[in-house]
Design an enzyme around this catalytic site. Sequence first.
Site, PDB file in Angstrom:
ATOM      1  N   SER A  87       0.771  -1.267  -0.053  1.00 30.96           N
ATOM      2  CA  SER A  87       0.033   0.002  -0.021  1.00 30.96           C
ATOM      3  C   SER A  87       0.806   1.382  -0.019  1.00 30.96           C
ATOM      4  O   SER A  87       1.855   1.361   0.901  1.00 30.96           O
ATOM      5  CB  SER A  87      -0.926   0.000   1.150  1.00 30.96           C
ATOM      6  OG  SER A  87      -1.226   1.199   1.459  1.00 30.96           O
ATOM      7  N   GLY A 109     -11.200   5.980   8.869  1.00 35.28           N
ATOM      8  CA  GLY A 109     -11.532   6.234  10.193  1.00 35.28           C
ATOM      9  C   GLY A 109     -12.871   7.630  10.245  1.00 35.28           C
ATOM     10  O   GLY A 109     -13.314   7.956  11.361  1.00 35.28           O
ATOM     11  N   LEU A 164     -16.445   6.911   6.300  1.00 37.14           N
ATOM     12  CA  LEU A 164     -16.536   7.161   4.549  1.00 37.14           C
ATOM     13  C   LEU A 164     -16.365   5.792   4.139  1.00 37.14           C
ATOM     14  O   LEU A 164     -16.288   5.619   2.925  1.00 37.14           O
ATOM     15  CB  LEU A 164     -15.560   8.314   4.384  1.00 37.14           C
ATOM     16  CG  LEU A 164     -15.880   9.574   4.980  1.00 37.14           C
ATOM     17  CD1 LEU A 164     -14.862  10.704   4.384  1.00 37.14           C
ATOM     18  CD2 LEU A 164     -17.283  10.114   4.685  1.00 37.14           C
ATOM     19  N   SER A 173     -12.891   0.779   4.209  1.00 35.16           N
ATOM     20  CA  SER A 173     -12.614  -0.618   4.032  1.00 35.16           C
ATOM     21  C   SER A 173     -13.653  -1.003   2.900  1.00 35.16           C
ATOM     22  O   SER A 173     -13.041  -1.991   2.137  1.00 35.16           O
ATOM     23  CB  SER A 173     -13.111  -1.173   5.374  1.00 35.16           C
ATOM     24  OG  SER A 173     -14.276  -1.034   5.758  1.00 35.16           O
ATOM     25  N   ASP A 212     -22.439  -0.623   2.707  1.00 39.30           N
ATOM     26  CA  ASP A 212     -21.100   0.302   2.344  1.00 39.30           C
ATOM     27  C   ASP A 212     -20.510  -0.376   1.109  1.00 39.30           C
ATOM     28  O   ASP A 212     -20.125   0.218   0.102  1.00 39.30           O
ATOM     29  CB  ASP A 212     -20.159   0.099   3.515  1.00 39.30           C
ATOM     30  CG  ASP A 212     -20.531   0.897   4.680  1.00 39.30           C
ATOM     31  OD1 ASP A 212     -21.488   1.461   4.570  1.00 39.30           O
ATOM     32  OD2 ASP A 212     -20.019   0.749   5.488  1.00 39.30           O
ATOM     33  N   TYR A 215     -21.266  -1.257  18.015  1.00 38.83           N
ATOM     34  CA  TYR A 215     -21.886  -1.376  16.693  1.00 38.83           C
ATOM     35  C   TYR A 215     -22.336  -2.911  16.898  1.00 38.83           C
ATOM     36  O   TYR A 215     -23.538  -3.228  16.464  1.00 38.83           O
ATOM     37  CB  TYR A 215     -20.948  -1.547  15.271  1.00 38.83           C
ATOM     38  CG  TYR A 215     -21.505  -1.765  14.235  1.00 38.83           C
ATOM     39  CD1 TYR A 215     -21.950  -0.538  13.524  1.00 38.83           C
ATOM     40  CD2 TYR A 215     -21.546  -2.944  13.820  1.00 38.83           C
ATOM     41  CE1 TYR A 215     -22.802  -0.937  12.288  1.00 38.83           C
ATOM     42  CE2 TYR A 215     -22.356  -3.182  12.518  1.00 38.83           C
ATOM     43  CZ  TYR A 215     -22.676  -2.269  11.742  1.00 38.83           C
ATOM     44  OH  TYR A 215     -23.524  -2.571  10.321  1.00 38.83           O
TER      45      TYR A 215
END
Length: 381
Positions: free
Chosen positions: A65, A121, A124, A127, A171, A223
Amino acid sequence: MSPAAELFTSTFGSGEFAEFSAPGRVNLIGEHTDYNNGLVLPFAIDARTHVAAARNEDGLVRVVSAQRPEEIRTLKVADILPGGEDLGWAGYVFGVYWALVDAGHSLGGIDLAIDSNVPVGAGLSSSAALECAVGLAMSTLYGHDLPLADIARLSQRAENDFVGMPCGLMDQMASATCREGSVLFFDIGHDTTENIPFDPSADGLAILLIDTRAHHALADGEYAARRASCEQAAAQLGLNSLRDIEFDDLDEAMARLDDDVLRRRVRHIVTENRRVENVVAELRGSGASAIGPDMTASHLSLRDDFEVSCLELDVAVEAALAAGALGARMTGGGFGGSVIALVPLDAIETVGRAATDAFQARALTLPVLRTVSPAQGARFD
Ligand code: GLA
């Protein structure tokens, strides 16, 4: 060359590769409804995760990455199974690989170089953007050419069963399938999607994103607890999911629950589904200028009934409304992350400054501001 392409070449050599990308999202309305088989209305934003990728003949999945260039994460294809060590960010990549193979889509070795400008974080869906981008790459490079909605489902499976986060499907479906200029009206229970044109600028409005930069550590545990409460309430009511409660039957359903917390969780889900329907009707009718009150009502319900807001989100919403926003709400899972505010074009600066001032007055880390409009979902670049 794109940064992902450059990283690919500097890491894996000068062979051929293909490029793919998938976006982050904001949710216009419909929060915590997805895992209750309910209604959501997200749109993709112009922050994307890019991947340059190619097959390899070594039986390895290797991933690097640009945000962490010092580490190349490598696993043998046969070793990519859930339940192992915590792989951090790379777990999303290996998880999608596992989900595809487990669903019968055979894959071999693959090299992936990733570059993302979706903030982590911020609520948005960085992941989901990563999952959908690598899922599209893996599916395409091995000739499966899966429909984008299938890539979304496999990405959710990766997150649920490999990473261990019990998220719903919103998402991933948003990142994979949203269209430029539209919000995605996704009815999870009925498995139907519709792209509804959404151009607030046509009504002299914009969506201002206020990233509070707060990320409270309890987010994941809370969650899972919300999801468990919803399932418990549905079970007590003898229902498959809270989606099965009609708005007009809410009082009766609440009366059948003996726990006040469960009653409030149920009220949020049932009224939130109703607000999504309202917003869809408003967008089809008089346009974006009508949706502000539903957005704000959604925030209050998330704050008071579902209890997933936090100081930073509440401060941003209150400051935005006081400075002239037509509506404002937290977006995403909560406990930090971002607020979206519906703002007249000529008030963007005033509202942004009001949010910044309110954070400064409370000695909070200052928010990051930007306007967002509906962008394209996952694609071959
Ligand atoms: C997170 C999850 C989604 C959804 C939202 C809340 O973003 O990943 O599935 O539940 O929270 O609406």
